[in-house]
Scaffold this motif. Structure first.
Motif, short mmCIF file in Angstrom:
data_model
loop_
_atom_site.label_atom_id
_atom_site.label_comp_id
_atom_site.label_asym_id
_atom_site.label_seq_id
_atom_site.Cartn_x
_atom_site.Cartn_y
_atom_site.Cartn_z
N HIS A 177 0.97 -1.35 -0.24
CA HIS A 177 -0.48 0.22 0.30
C HIS A 177 0.37 1.24 0.16
CE1 HIS A 177 0.71 -0.67 4.13
NE2 HIS A 177 1.09 0.80 4.28
N THR A 178 1.98 1.13 0.75
CA THR A 178 2.67 2.70 0.54
C THR A 178 3.35 2.86 -0.75
OG1 THR A 178 4.62 0.85 1.16
CG2 THR A 178 3.70 2.34 2.63
N GLY A 179 3.40 1.99 -1.71
CA GLY A 179 3.96 2.04 -2.80
C GLY A 179 2.81 1.13 -3.99
N SER A 180 3.76 2.13 -5.77
CA SER A 180 3.17 1.10 -6.55
C SER A 180 4.60 0.16 -7.73
CB SER A 180 2.59 2.39 -8.09
OG SER A 180 1.90 3.20 -7.37
N GLU A 181 4.30 -1.00 -7.35
CA GLU A 181 5.35 -1.37 -8.23
C GLU A 181 5.08 -1.65 -9.39
OE1 GLU A 181 3.36 -5.53 -9.03
OE2 GLU A 181 1.67 -4.81 -9.51
N GLN A 182 6.32 -1.62 -9.86
CA GLN A 182 6.71 -1.25 -11.38
C GLN A 182 7.48 -2.32 -12.08
OE1 GLN A 182 10.35 1.96 -11.05
NE2 GLN A 182 8.97 3.25 -12.66
N THR A 183 6.66 -2.67 -13.13
CA THR A 183 6.63 -4.08 -13.92
C THR A 183 8.08 -3.91 -15.23
OG1 THR A 183 4.76 -5.00 -13.30
CG2 THR A 183 5.93 -6.08 -14.91
N HIS A 184 8.81 -4.29 -15.09
CA HIS A 184 9.97 -3.81 -16.51
C HIS A 184 9.67 -5.32 -17.37
CE1 HIS A 184 10.63 -0.24 -14.29
NE2 HIS A 184 11.24 -1.73 -12.50
N GLU A 185 10.07 -5.13 -18.85
CA GLU A 185 10.87 -6.06 -19.38
C GLU A 185 11.47 -4.85 -20.46
OE1 GLU A 185 7.28 -6.75 -22.19
OE2 GLU A 185 6.13 -7.60 -20.68
N HIS A 186 12.55 -6.14 -21.27
CA HIS A 186 13.90 -6.03 -21.87
C HIS A 186 12.92 -5.35 -23.24
CE1 HIS A 186 16.37 -7.76 -18.76
NE2 HIS A 186 15.77 -9.21 -18.99
N THR A 187 14.04 -4.05 -22.86
CA THR A 187 13.84 -2.86 -24.67
C THR A 187 14.70 -3.39 -25.50
OG1 THR A 187 14.20 -1.22 -23.71
CG2 THR A 187 11.87 -2.19 -22.91
N ASP A 188 14.28 -2.91 -26.59
CA ASP A 188 15.47 -2.85 -27.48
C ASP A 188 15.92 -0.54 -27.03
OD1 ASP A 188 15.58 -5.15 -28.74
OD2 ASP A 188 13.98 -4.28 -30.10
N ALA A 189 15.13 -0.11 -26.31
CA ALA A 189 15.27 1.23 -26.20
C ALA A 189 17.52 1.52 -25.72
CB ALA A 189 15.10 1.88 -24.39
#
Length: 257
Positions: free
Chosen positions: A61-73
């Motif tokens: 509840h204290t934070g928002s999760e971040q979901t990451h994917e490998h990218t070509d950035a």
């Protein structure tokens, strides 16, 4: 490295030679690297189930999760990195001491092109590796990826970014929480490359360092007026002699838009 809300922006990018970013080389031994990349430094590229193609942080509840994917950035145009752990290693050795049964590990976040200075704190006991969250506050007491009483790593200054350091023993991880408190507009960035001295721990079958993981090929978001946090760790293996001092260097910048 204090806990005040307002932080001065990092000084302008200092260019110390140019470097060709040949690939996104952020993960290794206990993390994974992008299978399409061609790493240029030293660490294993073995994958684990926690970071094969998609990575999700614990949601509380204290934070928002971040979901990451490998990218070509790719890095923003015009960004050049020093990538010089071998040059700053003597400074770390001169300014610190380590007992004969421990290993001193320096975390150096080369992020001069970013509008914040990455802070490095000891991670809480039992922290989930690679857990990543954003918060709508800069009050560290509300950041649950930190202990109740956050303790910053000691630092040694260099001509560019400071080296944050702590000690551990062979086979035991030095777990930390990276923290970015950002006052401007939200933006995306990535850690493009990792090097180290005298050990790097990348693209090796039997790595001296297992790094878990501030990862290249994953895009992170700095929230406006808030806080970003990620838990990582470095573990010296039996290839490292007790009494050693090691610098691990990450380079990071905004992604190209």
């Amino acid at each position: 490295m204090g806990e005040e809300t307002n932080h001065s922006r990092r000084r302008a990018l200092q260019t110390i030679g140019s470097v060709a970013v040949a690939g996104l080389a952020g993960c290794n031994a206990t993390g994974s690297s992008d299978p399409t990349q061609q790493p240029t430094d030293t660490s294993t590229a073995t994958s684990t189930p926690t970071e094969t193609s998609t990575e999700t942080a614990t949601n509380e509840h204290t934070g928002s999760e971040q979901t990451h994917e490998h990218t070509d950035a790719e890095p923003a145009e015009g960004v050049e990195f020093a990538r010089n752990p071998e040059e700053v290693h003597p400074t770390l050795v001169e300014e610190t001491s380590v007992s004969s049964d421990e290993v001193l590990i320096g975390y150096r976040l080369e992020d001069s092109s970013l509008p914040f200075e990455t802070e490095v704190y000891h991670a809480p006991d039992g922290a989930e590796m690679q857990a990543t969250k954003t918060y709508d506050t800069q009050d560290l007491s509300q950041v649950d990826l930190l202990p109740d009483q956050p303790q910053a790593l000691d630092t040694v200054a260099t001509d560019q970014e400071d080296i944050h350091y702590g000690t551990t023993t062979v086979g035991e991880p030095l777990a930390v929480t990276l923290v970015a408190r950002h006052d401007g507009e939200a933006f995306d960035w990535s850690a493009w490359d990792r090097t180290g001295h005298p050990y790097g721990g990348h693209d090796e079958e039997d790595p001296a360092l297992e790094v878990d993981c501030y990862c290249g090929g994953m895009v992170y978001t700095a929230p406006s007026g808030g806080t970003w946090a990620r838990v990582i760790q470095v573990t010296p293996t039996e290839r490292v002699d007790p009494g050693s001092t090691i610098v691990v260097n990450w380079t990071s910048s905004r992604v190209r838009t």
